[in-house]
Design a protein around this motif. Sequence first.
Motif, PDB file in Angstrom:
ATOM      1  N   GLY A   6       1.099 -42.521  51.343  1.00  0.00           N
ATOM      2  CA  GLY A   6      -0.011 -41.632  51.028  1.00  0.00           C
ATOM      3  C   GLY A   6       0.297 -40.563  50.009  1.00  0.00           C
ATOM      4  O   GLY A   6      -0.605 -39.799  49.626  1.00  0.00           O
ATOM      5  N   HIS A   7       1.555 -40.478  49.553  1.00  0.00           N
ATOM      6  CA  HIS A   7       1.923 -39.402  48.630  1.00  0.00           C
ATOM      7  C   HIS A   7       2.846 -39.943  47.544  1.00  0.00           C
ATOM      8  O   HIS A   7       3.966 -40.368  47.825  1.00  0.00           O
ATOM      9  N   ALA A   8       2.369 -39.907  46.321  1.00  0.00           N
ATOM     10  CA  ALA A   8       3.173 -40.376  45.196  1.00  0.00           C
ATOM     11  C   ALA A   8       4.428 -39.536  45.013  1.00  0.00           C
ATOM     12  O   ALA A   8       5.414 -39.992  44.422  1.00  0.00           O
ATOM     13  N   ASP A   9       4.406 -38.302  45.518  1.00  0.00           N
ATOM     14  CA  ASP A   9       5.558 -37.400  45.361  1.00  0.00           C
ATOM     15  C   ASP A   9       6.669 -37.693  46.357  1.00  0.00           C
ATOM     16  O   ASP A   9       7.740 -37.083  46.278  1.00  0.00           O
ATOM     17  N   ILE A  10       6.437 -38.584  47.316  1.00  0.00           N
ATOM     18  CA  ILE A  10       7.450 -38.904  48.329  1.00  0.00           C
ATOM     19  C   ILE A  10       8.033 -40.275  48.028  1.00  0.00           C
ATOM     20  O   ILE A  10       7.313 -41.271  48.021  1.00  0.00           O
TER      21      ILE A  10
ATOM     22  N   ALA B 142       9.719 -32.334  44.699  1.00  0.00           N
ATOM     23  CA  ALA B 142       8.989 -31.117  45.027  1.00  0.00           C
ATOM     24  C   ALA B 142       9.948 -29.975  45.335  1.00  0.00           C
ATOM     25  O   ALA B 142      11.017 -30.186  45.920  1.00  0.00           O
ATOM     26  N   ALA B 143       9.562 -28.787  44.978  1.00  0.00           N
ATOM     27  CA  ALA B 143      10.422 -27.623  45.195  1.00  0.00           C
ATOM     28  C   ALA B 143      10.315 -27.094  46.617  1.00  0.00           C
ATOM     29  O   ALA B 143      11.254 -26.497  47.147  1.00  0.00           O
ATOM     30  N   ASP B 144       9.184 -27.294  47.252  1.00  0.00           N
ATOM     31  CA  ASP B 144       8.946 -26.709  48.569  1.00  0.00           C
ATOM     32  C   ASP B 144       8.382 -27.770  49.504  1.00  0.00           C
ATOM     33  O   ASP B 144       7.349 -28.381  49.224  1.00  0.00           O
ATOM     34  N   GLY B 145       9.053 -27.966  50.604  1.00  0.00           N
ATOM     35  CA  GLY B 145       8.626 -28.974  51.560  1.00  0.00           C
ATOM     36  C   GLY B 145       7.325 -28.640  52.260  1.00  0.00           C
ATOM     37  O   GLY B 145       6.678 -29.529  52.826  1.00  0.00           O
ATOM     38  N   GLU B 146       6.920 -27.390  52.215  1.00  0.00           N
ATOM     39  CA  GLU B 146       5.693 -26.998  52.908  1.00  0.00           C
ATOM     40  C   GLU B 146       4.457 -27.663  52.325  1.00  0.00           C
ATOM     41  O   GLU B 146       3.421 -27.737  52.985  1.00  0.00           O
ATOM     42  N   VAL B 147       4.552 -28.162  51.092  1.00  0.00           N
ATOM     43  CA  VAL B 147       3.399 -28.847  50.500  1.00  0.00           C
ATOM     44  C   VAL B 147       3.083 -30.124  51.269  1.00  0.00           C
ATOM     45  O   VAL B 147       1.970 -30.661  51.145  1.00  0.00           O
TER      46      VAL B 147
END
Length: 406
Positions: A336-340, A364-369
């Motif tokens: 569901g996430h291209a950034d992962i 990503a710089a911050d895992g909270e996203v």
Amino acid sequence: MTQYFDDLETRSPEVRAEAISRALPAQVAAAQALPGYGGTLGDVDAAAIATVADLARLPVLRKSDLGKAQGNAMPFGGLTTRPAHGFAHVFQSPGPIYEPGGSEHDWWRMGRFLHACGVGRGDIVQNCFGYHLTPAGMIFENGARAVGAAVLPAGTGQTELQARAAHDVGVTAYAGTPDYLKVILDKADALGLSLKITRAAVGGGALFPSLRAEYADRGIACLQCYATADLGNIAYESPAQEGMIVDEGVIVEIVTPGTGNPVAPGEVGEVVVTTLNPDYPLIRFATGDLSAVMEGASPCGRTNIRIKGWMGRADQTTKIKGMFVRPEQVAALVAGHADIARARVIASREGEADVMTVKIESDAADGEVFASAVAETLKLKGRIEVVAKGSLPNDGKVIEDLRSYD
């Protein structure tokens, strides 16, 4: 004895691929016609499924699916091209799950493995796999017949009788679990009986290097195979002992656990098998086992792909904070996430409380996203750690339980 069981073992990758392109569409079409598939293959153009890569377009079939299908249509769930009375044998495995068996030449394809072990005409195989309800005993007996060997159908237990029979009959080869051969050998030593066993074909358990070395010291060459009751032989060792060579009668894929998505070459994932057996056309059957494809071909000259053997179980479903977290959920998070790129859930304890940590390969710089996506997909909130791409272990695990249950 010839070096190879047949010419299929040494054919070029191109010739093998061409043969698959002929056999695979027919097998998919045969499965489509079976009521047990319940329409899951209904809209697929069977003629378009002609390569191993094409199989990824089809759903995965799991053991639980067999159980459901058989619950609706005993005994084989409408997944065989013959009725039950058209088979030589009907077996029962835990579940219960019923499996068909044929007496035709090498129906389970075990002869190829026994030939690689050096077993053939003039041998007497002491078959110590079980003959009661489950198919292992008949699988190996069928393979022994395919290579022209005689069989002592010993089954399990009664070790003193087994040792005496091995001595009296002049058994030259053993088939069974890796550790039971040592029990027989030790009993024969205690009874002062000399045995003629020089080859062992084992399966159904781990063959530890120390045990293989002990057999070698006794003059016994021991090789192992990877087989299941549903599929028959999947892969086997040759005397080169460098990985397990995939059998010529199956197609093996390695996929991300919980999905049907093939992993990159060399990565660990779940073993998914498609059989070319026209009697029982299992398409993309998930074994629940972990393995990985090895580079290159075996030094023994057999050219089919190799896997590393059994590397654990793919079903990593774990309960955290009273909720089940499944590999499918982790796969959905990544998809569901291209950034992962990859993700791994780790269950641990702090004090008397469960803790869920989600390690995510990302730029990503911050895992909270990813926090809301984690909570929504996994149904739990947890710590999120962003790690460098390629840093998570290549062990097939997407869920790791670090809690101690001692």
